[in-house]
Write an enzyme that holds these catalytic residues in place. Structure first.
Site, PDB file in Angstrom:
ATOM      1  N   ASP A 181       0.911  -1.145   0.000  1.00 21.49           N
ATOM      2  CA  ASP A 181       0.000   0.000   0.000  1.00 21.49           C
ATOM      3  C   ASP A 181       0.946   1.189   0.000  1.00 21.49           C
ATOM      4  OD1 ASP A 181      -1.508   2.253   0.764  1.00 21.49           O
ATOM      5  OD2 ASP A 181      -3.022   0.952   1.644  1.00 21.49           O
ATOM      6  N   HIS A 182       1.042   1.885  -1.128  1.00 19.22           N
ATOM      7  CA  HIS A 182       2.134   2.860  -1.241  1.00 19.22           C
ATOM      8  C   HIS A 182       2.018   4.004  -0.233  1.00 19.22           C
ATOM      9  CE1 HIS A 182      -0.693   4.901  -3.999  1.00 19.22           C
ATOM     10  NE2 HIS A 182      -0.116   5.986  -3.545  1.00 19.22           N
ATOM     11  N   HIS A 244      -5.856   2.665   1.484  1.00 24.30           N
ATOM     12  CA  HIS A 244      -5.156   3.842   2.025  1.00 24.30           C
ATOM     13  C   HIS A 244      -5.838   4.410   3.280  1.00 24.30           C
ATOM     14  CE1 HIS A 244      -3.137   3.426  -1.678  1.00 24.30           C
ATOM     15  NE2 HIS A 244      -3.932   4.157  -2.413  1.00 24.30           N
TER      16      HIS A 244
END
Ligand SMILES: NC(=O)c1ccc[n+]([C@@H]2O[C@H](COP(=O)([O-])OP(=O)(O)OC[C@H]3O[C@@H](n4cnc5c(N)ncnc54)[C@H](OP(=O)(O)O)[C@@H]3O)[C@@H](O)[C@H]2O)c1
Length: 496
Positions: A181-182, A244
């Site tokens: 999950d960047h 996110h």
């Protein structure tokens, strides 16, 4: 979290090497790492995709897509390899095995492998299974590790995520899997941990006694760009909230972990996610708003409606905006509403968490300004203009005693002179070094789906969660205001 170091020798195998993510995120992240001396000299990349490229053609792309690369990068690229093939074909993996052996021999990659699933989600399980079938799920001769990095989305609802996990777990152990999950790679997201757990002043007020409500906003000014087809099958809840928003929410509201390592940190995140209330179908409809943008103006630019975007159905029911009222059922947060909203084509790109504190019990000051005084809030700004702002009341200079809201701002850029990162260099480096702290564990993914699944289910019923339209360039459908007004609350307008 471990100290930064150079990666061990390894071969990074990118499934999806001819795709958009590789070009826009992975190659630039590798350039960044190469230029900072973070990649081992015994490192190579092996691209795997259908496009019929030769090694040289792939190398050219690696130089083009990452033009900023310096001398180190150019030297590394010279040894990049490419395997053209379909993931359903055994020959592709036979060839990959050969190339991996050659890499071990020629470049000293030492039998260590990191496989990156930067490809389309429907083939994730197939690739993982094929790797296992070919014995690639264990290190090569003399190697210490074989890891699997998996891109989002991880499933499209709870059941598909569980099925994907079953398939991937048949091929790789959980300790080999690094789900990306960047957001977790962003400095400012990690800074939530520093703010909360390296400072004595915030923790005592970080609870229901002082915090009246929490608002998490992930606003994008862009539309779906060229990814309309992809977005049609996703929507805002799946694309942003399940991953996110849940990560930011967990870090902001979890209990203090006893260590910042992968186990302790993720244990606390899961514990928090397990306390987020799961609505009944009626509650899900009542506590959510789905929206879709119509034509409008963002900045100075006139933009089309979502339904007029390329790859989008003319009668699309996909939400480009979602607002939810969540709650966390534990001692620390019981009764504190957690409002979450995300949308495309909103007035600005901004991600922030706002902790709004209770008003003072009695306001002794007179006058209109005092009445308009906003309650204190602490805003954690994740992007852009990363930083932290404390909003409080201050006396306006003059003979009269007038009070007005002001803010005290900490800007990351001023303090550290760092430019914003999309998180990829950090996460790639961590995966290659074997540090799973910032990656999403199986139970986190599962719990995040358990939270959002009831909304998806309720919306899919007749009459459940109708779509409300909003003009591009506004803060979403008006009805989203009602979600808060019922409790006497209102959305914050982020400072732009
Ligand atoms: N793009 C983004 O901004 C972004 C952001 C966050 C996450 N992601 C995630 O990253 C992943 C990749 O996205 P993307 O946008 O890069 O997709 P993409 O541009 O469509 O690329 C897909 C890649 O997979 C290869 N591929 C697909 N099916 C294959 C098959 N059966 N056999 C062999 N190769 C196959 C394609 O090869 P050929 O083209 O050569 O056939 C191509 O290299 C997705 O999970 C996406 O959700 C993307």
């Amino acid at each position: 979290m471990r100290p930064r170091e150079q990666t061990p020798p390894l071969a990074l195998v990118i499934f999806g090497a001819s795709g958009d993510l590789t070009a826009r995120k992975i190659l630039p992240a590798l350039v960044d790492l190469a230029d900072r001396g973070r990649l081992s000299d015994r490192f190579t990349v092996i691209g795997v995709a259908r496009t019929e490229w030769t090694d040289d053609e792939f190398r050219k792309v690696a130089l083009q897509d990452a033009t900023a690369g310096g001398e180190r990068w150019q030297r590394l690229v010279e040894r990049f390899r490419y395997v053209a093939g379909e993931y359903s074909a055994t020959e592709t993996f036979d060839r990959l095995k050969e190339v991996l052996s050659e890499a071990d021999e020629q470049y000293g990659t030492g039998g260590n492998r990191v496989y990156y699933l930067a490809t389309i989600p429907p083939v994730f399980a197939m690739v993982a299974e094929a790797l296992a079938k070919e014995g690639c799920n264990v290190p090569g001769p003399g190697g210490e590790f074989a890891r699997l990095v998996v891109e989002k989305p991880y499933g499209r609802d709870l059941q598909s995520a569980l099925d994907l996990d079953d398939a991937v777990h048949r091929a790789f152990g959980e300790d080999q899997i690094f789900r990306i999950d960047h957001y977790m790679g962003k400095e400012t997201v990690q800074n939530v941990l520093a703010l909360r757990f390296a400072n004595a002043v915030f923790e005592p007020i970080w609870n229901r006694r002082y915090v009246e409500q929490v608002q998490i906003t992930v606003a994008e000014s862009l539309g779906v760009e060229h990814r309309g087809g992809f977005y049609e099958s996703a929507g805002a809840l799946r694309d942003i909230v399940q991953n996110h928003v849940m990560q930011v929410l967990a870090l902001t509201l979890m209990e203090p972990p006893t260590g910042m390592d992968a186990t302790h940190l993720r244990d606390e995140k899961v514990k928090l996610l397990k306390a987020v209330d799961i609505p009944t179908p009626d509650e899900a409809v009542d506590r959510s708003v789905r929206g879709q943008y119509g034509a409008g103006v963002v900045g100075q630019e006139a933009v089309p409606a979502y339904r007029d975007e390329e790859g989008v159905a003319a009668d699309s029911q996909t939400e480009t905006y979602v607002a939810l009222r969540l709650g966390v059922e534990n001692w620390r947060w019981a009764g504190v509403p957690v409002y979450v909203r995300t949308g495309k084509r909103l007035p600005a790109r901004v991600t922030e968490v706002a902790m709004q504190f209770h008003r003072v019990p009695f306001l002794a000051f007179e006058g209109e300004l005092a009445r308009q005084l906003r309650p204190n809030s602490l805003v954690l700004r994740i992007q852009p203009n990363e930083g932290i702002s404390l909003h409080f009341g201050a006396k306006v200079p003059g003979e009269e005693f007038r009070v007005q809201s002001v803010s005290m701002d900490f800007l990351y850029e001023n303090a550290f002179h760092e430019r914003e990162s999309d998180g990829y260099p950090r996460l790639l480096h961590d995966a290659m070094c074997g540090d799973a702290t910032l990656f999403i564990r199986t139970d986190e993914v599962e719990q995040a789906w358990r939270i959002v699944d009831p909304y998806l289910a309720a919306w899919s019923q007749p009459g459940g969660g109708g779509l409300h339209f909003y003009n591009a360039g506004t803060w979403g459908p008006h009805i989203a205001d009602l979600l808060l007004e019922r409790s006497g609350d209102s959305w914050r307008t982020p400072e732009l």
